[in-house]
Design a protein around this motif. Structure first.
Motif, PDB file in Angstrom:
ATOM      1  N   ALA A   1     -53.661 -84.871 -25.979  1.00 47.41           N
ATOM      2  CA  ALA A   1     -53.837 -84.853 -27.437  1.00 47.41           C
ATOM      3  C   ALA A   1     -54.596 -83.602 -27.857  1.00 47.41           C
ATOM      4  CB  ALA A   1     -54.591 -86.107 -27.884  1.00 47.41           C
ATOM      5  N   PHE A   2     -55.621 -83.215 -27.089  1.00 45.22           N
ATOM      6  CA  PHE A   2     -56.388 -82.004 -27.402  1.00 45.22           C
ATOM      7  C   PHE A   2     -55.471 -80.786 -27.343  1.00 45.22           C
ATOM      8  CE2 PHE A   2     -60.522 -83.990 -25.546  1.00 45.22           C
ATOM      9  CZ  PHE A   2     -60.681 -84.716 -26.707  1.00 45.22           C
ATOM     10  N   ALA A   3     -54.688 -80.684 -26.265  1.00 48.31           N
ATOM     11  CA  ALA A   3     -53.824 -79.512 -26.078  1.00 48.31           C
ATOM     12  C   ALA A   3     -52.831 -79.391 -27.233  1.00 48.31           C
ATOM     13  CB  ALA A   3     -53.087 -79.620 -24.750  1.00 48.31           C
ATOM     14  N   ARG A   4     -52.231 -80.513 -27.605  1.00 45.08           N
ATOM     15  CA  ARG A   4     -51.245 -80.464 -28.691  1.00 45.08           C
ATOM     16  C   ARG A   4     -51.914 -80.155 -30.020  1.00 45.08           C
ATOM     17  NH1 ARG A   4     -47.057 -85.387 -27.829  1.00 45.08           N
ATOM     18  NH2 ARG A   4     -46.472 -84.766 -29.935  1.00 45.08           N
ATOM     19  N   THR A   5     -53.152 -80.622 -30.185  1.00 42.52           N
ATOM     20  CA  THR A   5     -53.864 -80.378 -31.436  1.00 42.52           C
ATOM     21  C   THR A   5     -54.245 -78.899 -31.586  1.00 42.52           C
ATOM     22  OG1 THR A   5     -54.724 -82.617 -31.457  1.00 42.52           O
ATOM     23  CG2 THR A   5     -55.890 -81.005 -32.799  1.00 42.52           C
ATOM     24  N   ILE A   6     -54.719 -78.267 -30.506  1.00 37.73           N
ATOM     25  CA  ILE A   6     -55.082 -76.849 -30.662  1.00 37.73           C
ATOM     26  C   ILE A   6     -53.827 -76.015 -30.937  1.00 37.73           C
ATOM     27  CG2 ILE A   6     -57.296 -76.878 -29.442  1.00 37.73           C
ATOM     28  CD1 ILE A   6     -55.986 -75.841 -26.970  1.00 37.73           C
ATOM     29  N   ASP A   7     -52.692 -76.408 -30.348  1.00 39.15           N
ATOM     30  CA  ASP A   7     -51.429 -75.721 -30.677  1.00 39.15           C
ATOM     31  C   ASP A   7     -51.110 -75.880 -32.164  1.00 39.15           C
ATOM     32  OD1 ASP A   7     -51.109 -74.915 -28.101  1.00 39.15           O
ATOM     33  OD2 ASP A   7     -49.630 -76.441 -27.554  1.00 39.15           O
ATOM     34  N   ALA A   8     -51.247 -77.114 -32.649  1.00 35.42           N
ATOM     35  CA  ALA A   8     -50.896 -77.395 -34.047  1.00 35.42           C
ATOM     36  C   ALA A   8     -51.819 -76.638 -35.006  1.00 35.42           C
ATOM     37  CB  ALA A   8     -50.971 -78.896 -34.311  1.00 35.42           C
ATOM     38  N   ILE A   9     -53.106 -76.578 -34.682  1.00 32.07           N
ATOM     39  CA  ILE A   9     -54.051 -75.910 -35.581  1.00 32.07           C
ATOM     40  C   ILE A   9     -53.834 -74.392 -35.533  1.00 32.07           C
ATOM     41  CG2 ILE A   9     -56.505 -75.408 -35.966  1.00 32.07           C
ATOM     42  CD1 ILE A   9     -57.077 -78.323 -35.350  1.00 32.07           C
ATOM     43  N   CYS A  10     -53.544 -73.850 -34.369  1.00 32.00           N
ATOM     44  CA  CYS A  10     -53.252 -72.410 -34.279  1.00 32.00           C
ATOM     45  C   CYS A  10     -51.985 -72.081 -35.082  1.00 32.00           C
ATOM     46  CB  CYS A  10     -53.107 -71.968 -32.827  1.00 32.00           C
ATOM     47  SG  CYS A  10     -54.706 -71.838 -31.988  1.00 32.00           S
ATOM     48  N   ALA A  11     -50.991 -72.972 -35.001  1.00 25.53           N
ATOM     49  CA  ALA A  11     -49.766 -72.748 -35.766  1.00 25.53           C
ATOM     50  C   ALA A  11     -50.069 -72.803 -37.263  1.00 25.53           C
ATOM     51  CB  ALA A  11     -48.719 -73.799 -35.403  1.00 25.53           C
ATOM     52  N   HIS A  12     -50.948 -73.710 -37.647  1.00 23.63           N
ATOM     53  CA  HIS A  12     -51.284 -73.898 -39.062  1.00 23.63           C
ATOM     54  C   HIS A  12     -52.064 -72.702 -39.611  1.00 23.63           C
ATOM     55  CE1 HIS A  12     -52.412 -76.039 -42.703  1.00 23.63           C
ATOM     56  NE2 HIS A  12     -53.661 -75.647 -42.505  1.00 23.63           N
ATOM     57  N   THR A  13     -53.037 -72.239 -38.843  1.00 20.21           N
ATOM     58  CA  THR A  13     -53.909 -71.166 -39.332  1.00 20.21           C
ATOM     59  C   THR A  13     -53.347 -69.787 -39.010  1.00 20.21           C
ATOM     60  OG1 THR A  13     -55.126 -71.238 -37.246  1.00 20.21           O
ATOM     61  CG2 THR A  13     -56.017 -72.527 -39.068  1.00 20.21           C
ATOM     62  N   GLY A  14     -52.444 -69.733 -38.029  1.00 15.90           N
ATOM     63  CA  GLY A  14     -51.955 -68.433 -37.583  1.00 15.90           C
ATOM     64  C   GLY A  14     -52.962 -67.717 -36.703  1.00 15.90           C
TER      65      GLY A  14
END
Lengths: 76, 658
Positions: free
Chosen positions: B286-299
């Motif tokens: 869940a952590f790994a997928r979340t940091i991917d999602a937040i990086c995608a969101h913020t760029g």
């Protein structure tokens, strides 16, 4: 338990719990065996050093030398 | 239209010139007339047609001033003073309709008398065209100036040639200032290339016009979003002259669009995290997928996870990373993974200390103070937030940008929510782990209990079977022995079942056993009565006077009896009970001089069915588990240690008062 010879066959029972030993002893006697007894590994080895039974009923869990220890000593 | 004065002349008659004039008049395409004091002497067909005479002869003898509109008569008086220049007169045809005539006049002598020759050109249409043009120009100017959207005429070099007030409002400049600038001067640098590119395409003739969404820089410095439509005006020879540009302020729409986009992106982020949280089989996933999602969101190119380790005061760097470009951040990663961080130390440490999200817009000053070259790490800004289970921080997620970034409160609010969701994942995983451990423990307990029950049952069945079938072959002594054996095994089973039930009850908090204050001497005496020393063993007691403990007497007895029985079974022959006051607790020790508990089972000593393999079948392995359960229910503790002489020592801590 294998009956080595009727009437004259001997079984060494190694068991530390008195009631279990009594039950086994009675069963074997009624089946016609001569029963030798030992309440610990050390006692069993003492008996085995003097004479060999036709068969042996050996509990694994024993105080002192356990059942497997008795077997190892016998073979070694 | 013509001079009105008669002039005396000194020249003789020149009939030849009269004839010449008449020929010119006949050939002329414009109207011509000769009059004497207003009375028409000669006129040509063009003149007759212009003024609506049915026949040329009808014009002869008419008063030329009757053909002039009253409002123009005064102009005639003025113009007679000069023979030069064309003058416009409003005139009327004989049917009364109006026309505008451009006229020239000259004094002559005609047929021997002074006369005036006048030319007349109908300029009605030309004047109307001029008015229309002027009006059209005025309309355009009005439309341009009053237009609600910005408008500009822009030279092919980009210079503003004309701007309207709306455009001035949009970009915040006075018209005079704006006219000194080019559109390039006020265009956002990021949009300039596109704009200029399109402009050249129009100039090259590839396209006729263009429109684009672009940004201007307002005079006050902020960005203004506009919709630009530009069209090229070409001269009659086809050469580019200037652009007409229409500029619509779409800042508000853009803001709404951006807000909507932002909201959509936020919803997408939260949804992504929720899905990850639901699907993840382990918090790390869940952590790994979340940091991917937040990086995608913020760029942002870097995301990393810190976890809580063994040391409660430090965060441990995990190997969970999101890296857009792993090689570029290799140094940064290595540096991060090399050490754990304490409270207040660095970005993650600040989150650890404050318990909430932290944003750093620029690390440069901090890094410089610590002597770390910023270029080496490649990060400038960062934010981090905690993953909380209740108030317990279980992880910190941190993100880094390569450029300075101003705090985004909205984002921080969103990630706080993300932190809570991830906290639930951790919580769920923990519960699941506990549940699994509990299931394993329960399974083992049941298997152990079954084994414990089966051994005496096997003996019971064997003996009962012999009594049933072989009684005749048995001696009276053997029959007695069998009966005793059945009795003993029955009691043994009874005790075992009692212990199992008690253990279960004790594990559930042991209700219905009200505690009371019990003097320690009474307690020890009763226990020794219940479990007196076995043959050859002695128990020495040393109890400080006036000592008490709080507990249910039956349960307390059980604890001590179990400890004594344990000592009788496994210890030596000399057993001691020592009780002392220890602060707000009573400490009681049961010690023997036996061999002590084998190392292999010390850790599981208080778990059910733990037995030394070398002790044979003595006891059912529940005694210490029951004792431990009772003591902890009373708010006390029990622990094992090796005695000074190497024997077993059990130390009880029990509260003096509840």
């Amino acid at each position: 338990v294998t009956a080595v010879g009727a009437r004259t066959a001997t079984v060494l029972v190694v068991e530390d719990e008195a009631d279990h030993l009594a039950a086994v002893r009675l069963t074997l006697r009624l089946a016609g065996y001569e029963v030798w007894e030992a309440a610990s590994g050390e006692e069993a080895l003492d008996v085995l050093r003097a004479r060999r039974p036709g068969a042996m009923l050996l509990d694994v869990r024993l105080p002192g030398i356990d059942g497997l220890g008795v077997l190892r000593t016998m073979r070694g | 239209m013509a001079g009105a004065r008669r002039r005396s002349t000194r020249f003789p008659r020149r009939p030849k010139s009269d004839e010449l004039l008449l020929r010119v008049m006949r050939a002329a395409s414009e109207g011509m007339v000769v009059h004497c004091d207003g009375s028409i002497i000669e006129a040509n067909q063009a003149f007759a047609d212009m003024f609506g005479f049915a026949d040329l002869s009808d014009a002869i003898g008419r008063d030329v001033f009757d053909l002039v509109a009253p409002e123009s008569l005064t102009d005639i008086v003025d113009s007679t003073r000069s023979d030069e220049g064309a003058v416009e007169y409003r005139c009327r045809r004989i049917d009364g309709t109006r026309l505008v005539v451009e006229s020239r006049a000259a004094d002559i002598t005609f047929r021997g008398t002074p006369a005036r020759v006048v030319t007349a050109t109908d300029v009605t249409r030309r004047q109307r065209d001029e008015i229309q043009l002027r009006e059209a120009h005025e309309r355009f100017r009005l439309a341009f100036d009053q237009a609600p959207i910005g408008m500009a005429l822009v030279g092919t070099d980009g210079r503003f040639l004309h701007v309207n007030p709306a455009l001035c409002d949009i970009v915040g400049y006075e018209a005079d200032t704006l006219l000194l600038k080019t559109f390039q001067d006020i265009t956002h640098p990021d949009d300039l290339e596109t704009d200029v590119g399109l402009l050249y395409q129009v100039l090259a003739g590839h396209i006729n016009n263009y429109s684009m969404e672009k940004r201007y820089l307002h005079a006050k410095g902020h960005v203004v979003w506009v919709n630009l439509a530009a069209a090229l005006v070409r001269g009659s020879d086809g050469s580019p002259r200037y652009f007409i540009s229409q500029i619509e302020d779409v800042t508000h729409r853009k803001r709404v669009e951006q807000a909507l986009w932002h909201e959509t992106a936020t919803v997408r982020l939260l949804k992504g995290v929720a899905i990850a949280a639901n699907e993840a089989t382990h918090p790390d996933e869940a952590f790994a997928r979340t940091i991917d999602a937040i990086c995608a969101h913020t760029g942002w190119p870097v995301g990393h996870v810190y976890l809580r380790g063994e040391d409660p005061d430090r965060l441990v760097p995990s190997e969970l990373w999101h890296l857009d470009d792993p090689s570029a951040f290799a140094t940064f990663r290595a540096l991060k993974e090399a050490t754990s961080v304490a409270r207040g130390e660095g970005l993650a440490g600040k989150v650890f200390e404050q318990g909430e999200a932290v944003w750093v817009r620029d690390f440069t000053p901090t890094l410089r103070r610590r002597g770390i070259p910023v270029t080496k790490l490649g990060v400038k800004a960062g934010f981090a937030f905690p993953v909380l289970v209740g108030t317990e921080m279980v992880a910190v997620l941190e993100f880094f940008s390569t450029t300075i970034a101003e705090p985004d409160d909205e984002l921080l609010e969103v990630v706080a929510n993300v932190g809570t969701q991830l906290g639930r994942v951790v919580e769920r995983a923990r519960l699941q782990e506990q549940q699994e451990a509990l299931d394993v423990e329960r399974g083992r307990f049941v298997a152990n209990a079954a084994h414990e029950l089966r051994t005496p049952l096997a003996t019971l069945r064997t003996v009962a079977g012999l009594l049933g079938t072989r009684r005749d072959a048995m001696s009276p002594e053997e029959i007695d022995e069998c009966c005793d054996l059945l009795e003993r095994q029955g009691q043994h089973l009874d005790a075992l079942v009692d212990d199992l039930l008690d253990l279960t009850r004790i594990e559930h908090g042991d209700p219905d056993t009200p505690p009371e204050e019990v003097p320690v001497t009474d307690w020890v005496t009763r226990a020794l009565e219940t479990a007196p020393p076995t043959a050859g063993a002695t128990v020495a007691t040393d109890i400080a006077p006036g000592l008490t403990v709080v507990g249910n007497p039956d349960r307390l007895d059980r604890v001590l009896v179990n400890l004594l029985t344990n000592a009788y079974h496994h210890g030596g022959s000399s057993i001691s009970i020592v009780a002392r006051r220890d602060g707000t607790a009573t400490r009681l020790m049961v010690e023997d001089d036996g061999p002590g508990v084998p190392d292999g089972i010390v850790d599981q000593l208080f778990e059910p069915f733990t037995r030394s393999t070398s002790s044979g079948e003595k006891g059912n392995g529940l005694g210490l588990a029951i004792a431990e359960g009772i003591v902890s229910n009373l708010g006390g503790r029990i622990r094992y240690e090796t005695g000074d002489a190497g024997g077993a020592r059990f130390v009880l801590q029990l509260p003096v008062a509840s």
